[in-house]
Structures are given as C-alpha cells and as structure tokens.
Enzyme design. Structure first.
Site, PDB file in Angstrom:
ATOM      1  N   HIS A  34     -65.232  34.721 -15.477  1.00 24.01           N
ATOM      2  CA  HIS A  34     -66.694  34.681 -15.408  1.00 24.01           C
ATOM      3  C   HIS A  34     -67.280  36.020 -15.832  1.00 24.01           C
ATOM      4  CE1 HIS A  34     -65.277  36.420 -11.638  1.00 24.01           C
ATOM      5  NE2 HIS A  34     -66.398  37.123 -11.664  1.00 24.01           N
ATOM      6  N   HIS A 115     -68.736  41.703 -18.972  1.00 26.12           N
ATOM      7  CA  HIS A 115     -67.321  41.600 -19.334  1.00 26.12           C
ATOM      8  C   HIS A 115     -66.685  40.406 -18.640  1.00 26.12           C
ATOM      9  CE1 HIS A 115     -67.264  43.653 -15.458  1.00 26.12           C
ATOM     10  NE2 HIS A 115     -66.024  43.187 -15.311  1.00 26.12           N
TER      11      HIS A 115
END
EC number: 3.1.-.-
Length: 172
Positions: A34, A115
């Site tokens: 995620h 990220h």
C-alpha cells in the site's frame, strides 16, 4: 482503535511487491502492499463516524489520478527500509496534506515520501546487498487511482478495510 489511511495499488503491482516482501518484509502477512496517506493513529470508537464523514469530504474534493511506481529506493541511513518509489503527484500531496490538517491535525514523524515498502528490518549488510541488486532491475508501473481506504487494526496485528472512499464527486 488503531486506524490508518492508504491507497492499494493494482493486483499486478501488489504481486510484484509481494514477491519481494515475502523475503524481505516481516510485516508481509499483516497488510497488503500500500501507499500510506496517513500513518496509523489511535482514536476512540465514538470518533469513527466523524472520521468517516471527513474522509468522504476529502475524497469528494480530490480528482482521480494516475499512480506512477518505479525504481527502488531506501530510507537508509534513517532506517533500512526498501521501497518502490511512487511519483509525488499533486493529488497525492493534496490527500496527504488534507489528512494532516484541520480535523486530522497530528504531528508528522516524517515528511511525506510516497512509496510501497518491499523490505524492512534488514541488517545493514543485507540491506546494502538487496538494494544493490534491486537498483539494477527495471521497475515501472502506472495505474489509475480512484479510491483510498480507511483501515483498522485487528487484535492479531493484521489490518482490514473499514471503508473505501471514491475520489471525485461521490453518488450519495
């Protein structure tokens, strides 16, 4: 109750990340790959409805956008986390800002670096070795993003979706 707010990438991107996370991320089984919009935070059960309402407002003010994922990066020397870099679009920045202002005022531990974590809690030697190998590989993915998710943590440490919020004007 512990909550977090994330974007889940496509299954294809999750599969690529999980191929690495199985080996390099001890949190692999707790949450799917995620992009964190708001790090986990504690709240009272009675605040949940207000949080959900605020997230609907934020989602309605945010247009769908394209997610660009590519290259491998690291947060070393701060910590030995490896990740797929995610391009910091205006929409991602807006979502992150909205989730740290007004209703969600909370001190940030780190600046926002979008990220997808692929490895963490690595020794210095393992981190350097894996980072060196992964930087030589070519990773680039893009996908449309039209939603984000409010997660809550279960007693066993795993995370599950409480509610999904669609970007743009929602059909109420």
């Amino acid at each position: 109750m512990k909550l977090g707010i994330v974007i889940f990438p496509s299954k294809m991107i999750q599969d690529k990340a999980n191929g690495l996370r199985k080996r390099y991320d001890p949190h692999y089984a707790l949450v799917p790959p995620h992009i964190t919009l708001k790090t986990p935070f504690e709240t009272q059960d009675e605040q949940l409805e207000s949080i959900v309402n605020e997230l609907h407002t934020i989602a309605n003010k945010t247009n769908p956008f394209t997610l660009h994922v590519g290259k491998v990066g690291s947060f070393a020397p701060v910590n030995n986390v490896l990740y797929f870099k995610v391009e910091k679009t205006p929409e991602l920045t807006f979502l992150n800002e909205e989730m740290h202002n007004g209703f969600f005022t909370q001190e940030r531990e780190y600046s926002f670096v979008p990220h997808l974590t692929i490895g963490q809690d690595l020794s210095d030697a393992e981190h350097a070795d894996v980072l060196g190998r992964l930087r030589m590989k070519d990773f680039y993915y893009e996908q449309p993003i039209d939603r984000f998710h409010l997660l809550y943590q279960l007693e066993n440490g795993t995370w599950t979706v409480h509610e999904t919020f669609h970007l743009g004007k929602e059909n109420n």
